[in-house]
Design an enzyme around this catalytic site. Structure first.
Site, PDB file in Angstrom:
ATOM      1  N   SER A 167       0.827  -1.383  -0.041  1.00  0.00           N
ATOM      2  CA  SER A 167      -0.022  -0.008  -0.180  1.00  0.00           C
ATOM      3  C   SER A 167       0.988   1.313   0.111  1.00  0.00           C
ATOM      4  O   SER A 167       0.308   2.443  -0.564  1.00  0.00           O
ATOM      5  CB  SER A 167      -0.870  -0.007   1.109  1.00  0.00           C
ATOM      6  OG  SER A 167      -1.807  -0.954   0.804  1.00  0.00           O
ATOM      7  N   ASP A 346      -9.198  -3.994   2.344  1.00  0.00           N
ATOM      8  CA  ASP A 346      -7.954  -4.568   2.463  1.00  0.00           C
ATOM      9  C   ASP A 346      -7.603  -5.463   3.861  1.00  0.00           C
ATOM     10  O   ASP A 346      -7.280  -6.618   3.733  1.00  0.00           O
ATOM     11  CB  ASP A 346      -6.794  -3.662   2.336  1.00  0.00           C
ATOM     12  CG  ASP A 346      -5.483  -4.104   2.665  1.00  0.00           C
ATOM     13  OD1 ASP A 346      -4.706  -4.751   1.557  1.00  0.00           O
ATOM     14  OD2 ASP A 346      -4.890  -3.802   3.775  1.00  0.00           O
TER      15      ASP A 346
END
Length: 559
Positions: A167, A346
């Site tokens: 990320s 996520d």
């Protein structure tokens, strides 16, 4: 000689002493000599040759005083007026061109950009949510997500050191337009600070905002305001927050804010309204806001909706975004940039918890709908939606045993029947709850002896939640290949982006749709690179991100 407009007699047709005849227009003229013998009769017998017999003009000339072939007709008048108007117009244009300062540009229409990131939201996660929440009746016919009509392409997500990004590297690409290594926050692949969109937007006097459901110091939001060699230095990341003067900051992660940082936030230097609950947030009507609604991450949507206390005190992603739009659009003279993240799509995929993930994905889709409606009313806002990467390697129709009989189904009704997150069930089991009864009561699934053994083996570990998540997901024939990320492309959606639409049509006509380096003249169409999105935002908002990078050359991105 004085003109005598009202003389009782005239050398030429002065009937009744009037200056008009049959609607004719009187034309004042100086005394003159004409070739027909009209003379001024001036001294010395001037007038050239045949002075005797000349007539003295003593009044305004009328059209009748001229030969019919030499009169001013209505056509002549129209031509005269047109030429005069053109002369005036040309004069005004020349004055504008030469009198305005060099380099002057007219007032520009302010533009707002809302960047929405579904962290870990791969195509399968979107399909799973669509089937669960938008299947019509008993059939398999599906309605669409709010996002579905606005898909325009896909995004390549690789980082500078891996075909599978994390990320931090992905968010740095979106926030700064540079490829970097996994774990890097706002620095390039050499570890040098890279200016961010939010920093450059503030330099132009734009408003800025961040809305997330994990921590404000988490990788994605951090990359928009901080510079750190590693995403794991979250306290160091938060130490950089206030100086960026972001107007709206809503999320979790209070444990990484020192008392001094919170005190400084509400001081006269920064003037934030600091809030910790949904009620407090809703009471803020103007100015800057810092909302920290959890020590770590904001609770799961599946748990929040079923717990009256959480429902009344913890805001949803939709509620935070509504408040963000309300505040950031006030006194909005220069436009704004707002990043909204569905952060826990996520996290749910990391723990292989499909029932929890569908609620996070649905909340993100609902939030997009309210953002799109707001942007449509505003008329000056571009909405960009994508993911940073896919998480979990999600499979719809998981085959646990290879027996020569392919599987062609999965069970959305089982996912919808689950009423607690794997996180919460793991916490309760660690607190002494019976695993078999707890899981059955909250999922309808009777776990097997092998499941019980696996739970007992991992009961004291931090990843018990992933064990439970995978057990319940497998029950619905949903599979996960990993607890990490995958390298597949992610979907791209836009609303209000006429810039890309116009450029694409031009490229289509010129047979140039396959642009090797879309970063130079970016459009959000087709299969693009993640750094192209940053380039598009930078160019659309006219941001000088390089000057920010230059100003950070002496900054050391380590605590």
């Amino acid at each position: 000689m004085e003109h005598a407009p009202n003389s009782s007699s005239s050398a030429i047709g002065g009937s009744n002493g009037k200056d008009e005849m049959d609607g004719s227009t009187a034309i004042p003229m100086e005394p003159m000599t004409s070739s027909s013998g009209i003379s001024s009769g001036g001294g010395g017998g001037g007038g050239g040759g045949g002075g005797g017999g000349g007539k003295v003009v003593s009044h305004f000339l009328l059209e009748e005083d001229f030969d019919s072939k030499k009169r001013f007709t209505s056509t002549h008048k129209r031509i005269f007026y047109i030429l005069t108007s053109l002369a005036i117009l040309v004069t005004v244009v020349l004055l504008i061109v030469f009198l305005l300062p060099r380099g002057w540009e007219g007032p520009k229409k302010k533009t707002n950009i809302i960047m929405m990131i579904g962290d870990g939201m791969g195509p399968a996660a979107l399909t799973m949510a669509r089937v669960c929440f938008h299947t019509k009746g008993e059939s398999t016919s599906q309605a669409h997500l709010h996002l579905d009509p606005y898909i325009v392409g896909t995004v390549k997500t690789y980082s500078s050191n891996s075909v599978v990004t994390d990320s931090a590297a992905a968010a740095t690409a979106y926030a700064s337009g540079v490829k970097t290594y996994n774990n890097a926050v706002g620095v390039d692949e050499n570890g040098k600070p890279a200016g961010t969109i939010i920093e450059a937007a503030k330099k132009l006097g734009m408003k800025t905002g961040l809305v997330v459901t994990t921590r404000i110091s988490d990788a994605t939001p951090a990359c928009y305001f901080a510079h750190s060699a590693t995403r794991h230095d979250e306290a160091f990341i938060i130490d950089q927050l206030l100086e960026k003067e972001i107007d709206v900051i809503l999320g979790g992660g209070k444990q990484f804010f020192s008392n001094k940082t919170l005190q400084d936030a509400v001081s006269s230097k920064y003037n934030y309204s600091y809030v910790e609950s949904k009620q407090e947030m809703q009471q803020v009507e103007a100015g800057r806001i810092l909302g920290l609604f959890a020590d770590y991450n904001i609770p799961w949507e599946i748990d929040r909706l079923r717990d009256p206390t959480l429902l009344s005190t913890k805001p949803s992603l939709q509620e935070m975004t509504t408040k963000a739009l309300d505040l950031i659009s006030q006194n909005n003279e220069n436009g704004f940039f707002l990043m909204v993240e569905g952060s826990k799509i996520d996290v749910a995929a990391h723990i292989n918890d499909a029932p929890t993930q569908i609620w996070e994905t649905d909340a993100f889709d609902q939030t997009f709908n309210l953002v799109r409606e707001w942007a449509e009313k505003d008329g000056n806002t571009i909405v960009i939606v994508t993911a940073d990467h896919e998480t979990g390697g999600l499979t719809l129709a998981n085959q646990m045993v290879i027996d020569g009989n392919p599987k062609y189904s999965w069970s959305p009704e089982i996912l919808l029947a689950v009423n607690k997150s794997a996180d919460l069930m793991a916490e309760l089991i660690k607190g002494g709850a019976d695993p078999s009864k707890l899981i059955f009561d909250n999922t309808g699934y009777k776990i097997t002896s092998d499941d019980i053994k696996e739970i007992d083996r991992t009961k004291s570990t931090y990843y018990l939640n992933q064990v439970i998540g995978r057990i319940v997901s497998n029950y619905a024939d949903i599979g996960f290949t990993t607890g990490g990320h995958t390298g597949e492309d992610v979907n791209l959606y836009t609303f209000g982006d006429t810039i890309s639409e116009d450029k694409f049509e031009t490229r289509l006509k010129d047979h140039q749709t396959e642009i090797i380096d879309n970063y130079i003249d970016p459009i959000l169409r087709g299969n693009i690179n993640n750094i192209d999105i940053a380039s598009f935002i930078i160019k659309t908002l006219n941001l000088d991100i390089q000057s920010i990078t230059n100003s950070l050359k002496d900054f050391i991105p380590k605590p």
